[in-house]
Design a protein around this motif. Structure first.
Motif, short mmCIF file in Angstrom:
data_model
loop_
_atom_site.label_atom_id
_atom_site.label_comp_id
_atom_site.label_asym_id
_atom_site.label_seq_id
_atom_site.Cartn_x
_atom_site.Cartn_y
_atom_site.Cartn_z
N LEU A 192 4.51 21.30 25.31
CA LEU A 192 3.59 20.20 25.09
C LEU A 192 2.22 20.51 25.69
N PRO A 193 1.16 20.00 25.08
CA PRO A 193 -0.17 20.14 25.68
C PRO A 193 -0.22 19.42 27.03
N PRO A 194 -1.16 19.80 27.87
CA PRO A 194 -1.23 19.17 29.21
C PRO A 194 -1.38 17.66 29.15
N GLU A 195 -2.14 17.14 28.17
CA GLU A 195 -2.36 15.69 28.13
C GLU A 195 -1.13 14.92 27.68
N LEU A 196 -0.13 15.61 27.09
CA LEU A 196 1.07 14.93 26.63
C LEU A 196 2.23 15.04 27.61
N ARG A 197 2.09 15.90 28.61
CA ARG A 197 3.20 16.08 29.56
C ARG A 197 3.42 14.84 30.42
N PHE A 198 2.36 14.05 30.61
CA PHE A 198 2.51 12.84 31.43
C PHE A 198 3.28 11.75 30.69
N LEU A 199 3.42 11.87 29.36
CA LEU A 199 4.14 10.87 28.59
C LEU A 199 5.64 11.06 28.67
N VAL A 200 6.08 12.19 29.19
CA VAL A 200 7.51 12.45 29.31
C VAL A 200 8.01 11.80 30.60
N PRO A 201 9.06 10.98 30.53
CA PRO A 201 9.56 10.33 31.75
C PRO A 201 10.03 11.36 32.76
N PRO A 202 9.77 11.14 34.04
CA PRO A 202 10.23 12.11 35.06
C PRO A 202 11.73 12.02 35.26
N GLU A 203 12.24 12.98 36.00
CA GLU A 203 13.67 12.97 36.31
C GLU A 203 14.01 11.81 37.23
N ILE A 204 15.25 11.34 37.10
CA ILE A 204 15.70 10.24 37.96
C ILE A 204 15.74 10.73 39.41
N PRO A 205 15.06 10.06 40.32
CA PRO A 205 15.05 10.54 41.70
C PRO A 205 16.43 10.40 42.34
N SER A 206 16.66 11.21 43.32
CA SER A 206 17.92 11.16 44.07
C SER A 206 17.59 11.17 45.55
N GLY A 207 18.35 10.40 46.31
CA GLY A 207 18.10 10.34 47.74
C GLY A 207 16.97 9.40 48.06
N ASN A 208 15.83 9.95 48.50
CA ASN A 208 14.68 9.16 48.90
C ASN A 208 13.51 9.42 47.95
N TYR A 209 12.62 8.45 47.86
CA TYR A 209 11.40 8.61 47.08
C TYR A 209 10.29 7.83 47.78
N SER A 210 9.06 8.16 47.46
CA SER A 210 7.90 7.58 48.13
C SER A 210 7.17 6.64 47.19
N VAL A 211 6.86 5.44 47.67
CA VAL A 211 6.09 4.45 46.92
C VAL A 211 4.96 3.97 47.82
N PHE A 212 3.70 4.23 47.40
CA PHE A 212 2.54 3.83 48.17
C PHE A 212 2.61 4.36 49.60
N GLY A 213 3.11 5.57 49.76
CA GLY A 213 3.16 6.19 51.07
C GLY A 213 4.34 5.82 51.92
N GLU A 214 5.23 4.92 51.43
CA GLU A 214 6.41 4.51 52.20
C GLU A 214 7.66 5.10 51.57
N VAL A 215 8.54 5.65 52.39
CA VAL A 215 9.77 6.27 51.91
C VAL A 215 10.80 5.19 51.63
#
Length: 262
Positions: A62-85
């Motif tokens: 995919l072109p670079p501008e279309l890669r952001f339209l692909v959903p990311p992988e489902i996170p596992s364990g911990n993830y960060s939202v607005f700098g908070e784990v």
């Protein structure tokens, strides 16, 4: 400098959307659909219906501008939202694991090999400890007001005590969440069951009324079967006459439009 600005944006209470939102345009969405349609064609060139998973989309070039339209992988364990784990686990972590002083007793934990504790613990009385924490909050607030009136520069320790009391009360309330979910589900199922029973009762009532009417007709000597057949035949005749009227009307409109030679 840019990293510092990005870190400030992540820690802001109302952080702005990430810059990648600009790539979610109608044009890019249309391009991605066209690429998916081309990639899903079979060997004979005919398109085949296919639901693309995020992993399959990431495998496409995919072109670079279309890669952001692909959903990311489902996170596992911990993830960060607005700098908070944040933790994905549904289990509520204890206050001890978070480094906070716990003001109510904890249930006994099993041993390293799974054996039961030597001292069985009593069930935790949430209401009792919530009431104690509420009274402690009132007392600590009065002490906090007294400190501000006498030695205002020594308020930090009392603020920390009040903060600890609020965290303990909030944690006790969160322990009720599974119970709240079960009770909400029970209430919803009871309401659904009551609605179904009411519908059945209304249907039984209507059946009794119809049976009473048919019994009355039979008692008066009327042929119920022939009466139903006559009603059915009348209904069919009305339907046929309505169909003929509709056909005649359509024929008139066709003649007016010049579709049929007069």
């Amino acid at each position: 400098m840019a990293e510092g600005g990005q870190q400030r944006a992540l820690n802001t209470a109302f952080a702005p959307p990430p810059p990648l939102w600009k790539h979610f345009s109608p044009g890019n969405v249309k391009k991605l659909e066209e690429i998916k349609k081309e990639a899903s064609k079979s060997d004979d060139g005919k398109p085949r219906k296919k639901e693309w998973s995020p992993a399959e989309l990431r495998s496409l070039t995919l072109p670079p501008e279309l890669r952001f339209l692909v959903p990311p992988e489902i996170p596992s364990g911990n993830y960060s939202v607005f700098g908070e784990v944040q933790n994905l686990s549904t289990a509520l972590p204890s206050l001890e694991e978070q480094g906070i002083h716990q003001l109510y007793p904890s249930p006994s934990k099993p041993g390293p090999n799974g054996e039961a504790s030597a001292q069985p613990s009593q069930p935790l009385n949430h209401a009792y400890y919530l009431l104690k924490i509420s009274k402690s909050l009132l007392l600590n607030f009065l002490e906090f007001v007294g400190i501000l009136s006498i030695v205002p520069d020594q308020f930090e320790s009392k603020i920390e005590d009040i903060r600890n009391l609020f965290i303990n009360a909030h944690h006790l309330l969160n322990l009720y969440r599974p119970h709240q979910a079960r009770e909400s589900l029970i209430l919803m199922m009871e309401e659904q069951l009551s609605r179904t029973r009411e519908e059945i009762r209304q249907m039984d009532k209507l059946k009794e009324e119809l049976t009473a009417v048919l019994d009355q007709l039979a008692a008066e000597g009327a042929d119920v079967g022939s009466t139903l057949e006559m009603v059915t035949e009348d209904h069919q005749m009305v339907s046929k006459s309505e169909g003929h009227i509709a056909e005649d009307s359509q024929l008139v409109w066709d003649i007016i439009d010049g579709k049929v030679d007069g």
